[in-house]
Enzyme design. Structure first.
Site, mmCIF file in Angstrom:
data_model
loop_
_atom_site.group_PDB
_atom_site.id
_atom_site.type_symbol
_atom_site.label_atom_id
_atom_site.label_comp_id
_atom_site.label_asym_id
_atom_site.label_seq_id
_atom_site.Cartn_x
_atom_site.Cartn_y
_atom_site.Cartn_z
ATOM 1 N N HIS A 217 -10.394 -5.615 108.182
ATOM 2 C CA HIS A 217 -10.976 -4.778 107.044
ATOM 3 C C HIS A 217 -9.816 -3.749 106.464
ATOM 4 O O HIS A 217 -10.156 -2.912 105.647
ATOM 5 C CB HIS A 217 -11.980 -3.803 107.615
ATOM 6 C CG HIS A 217 -13.117 -4.705 108.444
ATOM 7 N ND1 HIS A 217 -12.790 -4.898 110.013
ATOM 8 C CD2 HIS A 217 -14.284 -5.285 107.962
ATOM 9 C CE1 HIS A 217 -14.137 -5.667 110.155
ATOM 10 N NE2 HIS A 217 -14.832 -5.618 109.028
ATOM 11 N N ARG A 550 -13.839 2.578 114.165
ATOM 12 C CA ARG A 550 -12.657 1.625 113.432
ATOM 13 C C ARG A 550 -11.414 2.278 113.336
ATOM 14 O O ARG A 550 -10.322 1.599 113.515
ATOM 15 C CB ARG A 550 -13.216 1.688 111.911
ATOM 16 C CG ARG A 550 -12.301 0.890 110.933
ATOM 17 C CD ARG A 550 -12.461 -0.757 111.342
ATOM 18 N NE ARG A 550 -13.628 -1.267 111.624
ATOM 19 C CZ ARG A 550 -14.411 -1.667 110.310
ATOM 20 N NH1 ARG A 550 -13.907 -1.370 109.256
ATOM 21 N NH2 ARG A 550 -15.421 -2.256 110.572
HETATM 22 N N1 LIG Z 1 -19.945 5.987 117.789
HETATM 23 C C1 LIG Z 1 -19.984 6.717 116.716
HETATM 24 N N2 LIG Z 1 -20.721 7.987 116.921
HETATM 25 C C2 LIG Z 1 -20.936 8.727 115.946
HETATM 26 N N3 LIG Z 1 -20.221 8.779 114.603
HETATM 27 C C3 LIG Z 1 -19.522 7.463 114.481
HETATM 28 C C4 LIG Z 1 -19.306 6.699 115.574
HETATM 29 N N4 LIG Z 1 -18.389 5.706 115.172
HETATM 30 C C5 LIG Z 1 -18.111 6.167 113.815
HETATM 31 N N5 LIG Z 1 -18.732 7.116 113.358
HETATM 32 C C6 LIG Z 1 -18.781 7.854 112.187
HETATM 33 O O1 LIG Z 1 -18.893 7.033 111.348
HETATM 34 C C7 LIG Z 1 -17.837 7.275 110.144
HETATM 35 C C8 LIG Z 1 -17.548 5.880 109.364
HETATM 36 O O2 LIG Z 1 -18.866 5.550 108.774
HETATM 37 P P1 LIG Z 1 -18.726 4.144 108.137
HETATM 38 O O3 LIG Z 1 -18.037 4.164 106.819
HETATM 39 O O4 LIG Z 1 -20.425 3.727 107.816
HETATM 40 O O5 LIG Z 1 -18.205 3.218 109.237
HETATM 41 P P2 LIG Z 1 -17.891 1.662 109.286
HETATM 42 O O6 LIG Z 1 -17.308 1.485 108.024
HETATM 43 O O7 LIG Z 1 -16.923 1.848 110.743
HETATM 44 O O8 LIG Z 1 -19.180 1.132 109.768
HETATM 45 C C9 LIG Z 1 -16.813 7.746 111.071
HETATM 46 O O9 LIG Z 1 -15.802 8.639 110.141
HETATM 47 C C10 LIG Z 1 -17.467 8.645 111.995
HETATM 48 O O10 LIG Z 1 -17.603 9.961 111.539
HETATM 49 O O1 LIG Z 2 -17.129 -4.161 108.643
HETATM 50 C C1 LIG Z 2 -17.999 -4.834 109.191
HETATM 51 C C2 LIG Z 2 -18.991 -4.235 109.934
HETATM 52 O O2 LIG Z 2 -18.455 -3.023 110.475
HETATM 53 P P1 LIG Z 2 -18.806 -1.657 110.482
HETATM 54 O O3 LIG Z 2 -18.663 -1.013 111.578
HETATM 55 O O4 LIG Z 2 -20.160 -1.698 109.935
HETATM 56 O O5 LIG Z 2 -17.794 -0.994 109.287
HETATM 57 C C3 LIG Z 2 -17.951 -6.180 109.160
HETATM 58 O O6 LIG Z 2 -17.192 -6.792 107.985
HETATM 59 C C4 LIG Z 2 -17.514 -6.991 110.459
HETATM 60 O O7 LIG Z 2 -18.800 -7.496 110.814
#
Ligand SMILES: Nc1ncnc2c1ncn2[C@@H]1O[C@H](COP(=O)(O)OP(=O)(O)O)[C@@H](O)[C@H]1O
Ligand SMILES: O=C(COP(=O)(O)O)[C@@H](O)CO
Length: 585
Positions: A217, A550
């Site tokens: 990513h 992440r």
């Molecule tokens: N297990 C968790 N519990 C609470 N908040 C989380 C957790 N993991 C990640 N986050 C929050 O989610 C944010 C990222 O959100 P988003 O951009 O939707 O994430 P991703 O792209 O990793 O799915 C992080 O900056 C953090 O604040």
């Molecule tokens: O980024 C993916 C999912 O992870 P998030 O934690 O929602 O960012 C995806 O591209 C891999 O399945």
């Protein structure tokens, strides 16, 4: 650089539409993703895979006979929502239960997990499996924390071939777990990818250097080294994987292994073959017999220049599953038995059987006039949230890109826009504050996907439940709702304070609100105090090392930068204060 796009926010949807139009013989679109266009035998287990867009051929290109029965397709680098996964699984299932398989990312784990709960509650037997093949993302003793990268293919293929052979769900799950436990990947990168519409790559590598231990990513690598020759790159990839043999493999000598040399997006096939030439020699020298090696693009990261190697250590029962025939848009092997095109009835569900729009199709419960007045305030708050997220979306993406995948602004924008629109429709239909917030919660989680989408869905739902549709919500009810939101986020995401997530802003916000309300402050004043506490707490996350999500593998890089989710939460509660100040609630 991604050059050809229209509206970057619509990129993933438009790519999926074009993909399905190009592969009508093999796949068809359903709400949330794609399923096989060919018939599946009644009673066969359905293997439903999925993840974010930007990784083609993962995940939609791996749907077809001998491979996945369906793929839930999220936005760029964001997991699909639970609703999408549920819809695809309903369309793909054919009476034998469902295995949901995905890479081990926070958003995927949350959304696929929620979909599994829902399917099970509906009487569809369902299991989940998060692929954890990336050796660079956690130590061997913590393999459950590892990310899923190109090893996805080995695990999906094993599960799907087992399903195709008519094995029951428990056996398909056992074999898929075994495949995951015996699959290891490791990668290197020379440049990061640029998301559609972005003007800079998510990371850069200085000239003459390469990043070691890449993610898919645009996460920066874990270390840097001088750019090697092709043979030296092969040596690094092979030696790293031979260094970490899975349980049950004492020595490489005499083993048989499936091999995937994966291009991440802009490494040419000829370069891959030059590297593979040496990979094959080194594996042979180590006494490993390679079985059906794959050299090509199997899991990409837009235009990232990188290569990864996967070794899938076979057993007598895994090998026939790895070599079994398959016919998917981006993966063909052997000759599959001809089958008819799917009729809606053979998939167990009509393809159109999407979950109904929660606002348009759900009866809006009767609400008292005071609750409808509070619903107007809630809608104003959702409008303020949408506006502040829009204004700060680029900044949130930049913060997220320091150690994460740079999509936080995009996801929050999609979610907040959808929540505001759903709230508006609910208000028009006479909803009280509780129902309005429940509709907004579902819309946010569904449209945004990703970790933050699931968690903001929990926050809005908890608030809605606390406010209800009958009483005039007072400061105490709001504070109870915020406490419930914090509890719900911690329960679902399993983060605690200090892990460097949004929890580090949410908990201080909830505590400060509860203290101020307990001290007799009116709601707007108490919220003001709490928003100030959230802002300070979000800033203070700059000093924390991430223990979840992440950013965790890049902990040091994130030091000095606050957590993106904590910053967006602080911005949001500050914006909501404006809406509350203008209300009488
Ligand atoms: N297990 C968790 N519990 C609470 N908040 C989380 C957790 N993991 C990640 N986050 C929050 O989610 C944010 C990222 O959100 P988003 O951009 O939707 O994430 P991703 O792209 O990793 O799915 C992080 O900056 C953090 O604040
Ligand atoms: O980024 C993916 C999912 O992870 P998030 O934690 O929602 O960012 C995806 O591209 C891999 O399945």
């Amino acid at each position: 650089m991604t050059r050809l796009f229209n509206n970057p926010a619509a990129f993933a949807d438009e790519a999926l539409e074009g993909f399905a139009a190009a592969h009508r013989r093999l796949v068809r679109c359903v709400p949330g993703g794609v399923v096989r266009a060919t018939a599946t035998a009644p009673g066969q287990v359905a293997v439903v895979v999925g993840g974010g867009s930007g990784h083609y051929p993962a995940f939609s290109g791996l749907v077809g006979q001998g491979l996945a029965h369906g793929a839930a397709v999220g936005n760029v680098f964001a997991s699909p929502s639970a609703q999408q996964v549920h819809q695809v699984a309903r369309a793909a299932q054919s009476g034998g239960g469902v295995l949901l398989a995905f890479g081990n990312y926070a958003g995927d784990v949350l959304h696929f997990g929620q979909a599994a709960e829902r399917l099970t509650a509906e009487g569809v037997p369902c299991a989940t499996l998060a692929v954890t093949d990336d050796v660079s993302s956690a130590a061997a003793g913590e393999s459950q924390k590892r990310r899923g990268v190109a090893g996805d293919l080995a695990v999906f293929k094993t599960a799907a071939a087992a399903a195709e052979a008519g094995l029951p769900l428990a056996e398909v799950v056992r074999l898929a777990r075994l495949a995951n436990a015996r699959t290891r990947s490791f990668g290197i990168a020379f440049s990061g990818c640029t998301l559609p519409g972005a003007d800079a790559p998510l990371f850069t590598v200085p000239a003459g250097r390469m990043a070691v231990g890449l993610g898919i990513h645009g996460e920066p690598g874990l270390a840097e080294r001088p750019v090697p020759s092709a043979d030296e790159a092969a040596e690094l990839l092979v030696s790293t994987l031979l260094h970490e043999l899975p349980e049950g493999v004492e020595s490489p000598r005499g083993q048989r292994a499936g091999v995937i040399l994966n291009g991440l997006g802009s490494v040419r096939y000829e370069e891959l073959f030059v590297v593979y030439r040496q990979v094959a020699r080194l594996l042979a020298e180590a006494g490993v017999e390679t079985v059906d090696p794959e050299v090509g693009e199997l899991v990409t990261s837009f235009d990232m220049a990188g290569v990864s190697l996967t070794l899938f250590w076979l057993t007598d029962e895994l090998e026939p599953l790895w070599t079994a025939p398959a016919d998917a848009p981006a993966y063909r092997k052997g000759t599959v038995a001809p089958v008819a095109a799917a009729e809606p009835s053979t998939t167990g569900e009509a393809p159109e059987a999407a979950d109904p729009d929660p606002v348009e199709n759900t009866a809006v419960p009767e609400a008292s006039e005071p609750s409808r007045a509070a619903a107007r305030t809630a809608l104003a708050a959702l409008g303020a949230i949408e506006a502040t997220v829009r204004a700060h979306a680029d900044e949130l993406g930049r913060i997220d890109a320091v150690a994460g995948d740079g999509d936080h602004g995009i996801g929050m924008r999609r979610g907040s826009e959808a929540a505001h629109a759903a709230g508006r429709r609910a208000l028009e239909r006479g909803a009280g504050a509780g129902t309005l917030l429940h509709h907004a919660a579902d819309a946010w989680a569904d449209r945004a996907g990703g970790t933050s989408g699931a968690l903001w869905g929990v926050i809005l739902r908890a608030l809605g439940t606390a406010l209800g549709d009958t009483e005039r919500p007072d400061a105490h009810a709001v504070s109870v709702g915020v406490d419930a939101a914090a509890d719900g986020v911690m329960r679902l995401g399993k983060a605690e304070t200090g892990d460097k997530t949004m929890v580090d802003a949410l908990v201080p916000f909830a505590d400060a609100l509860s203290d101020a309300v307990g001290g007799g402050a009116p709601l707007a004043a108490a919220w003001d105090t709490a928003a100030t506490a959230a802002d300070a707490a979000a800033e203070a996350t700059a000093g924390l090392l991430p223990r979840l999500g992440r950013a965790r593998p890049h902990a040091e890089k994130s030091l000095g930068t606050p957590d993106a989710g904590a910053v967006s939460l602080a911005l949001i509660v500050r914006a909501v204060h404006g809406a509350l100040s203008g209300s009488t609630a």
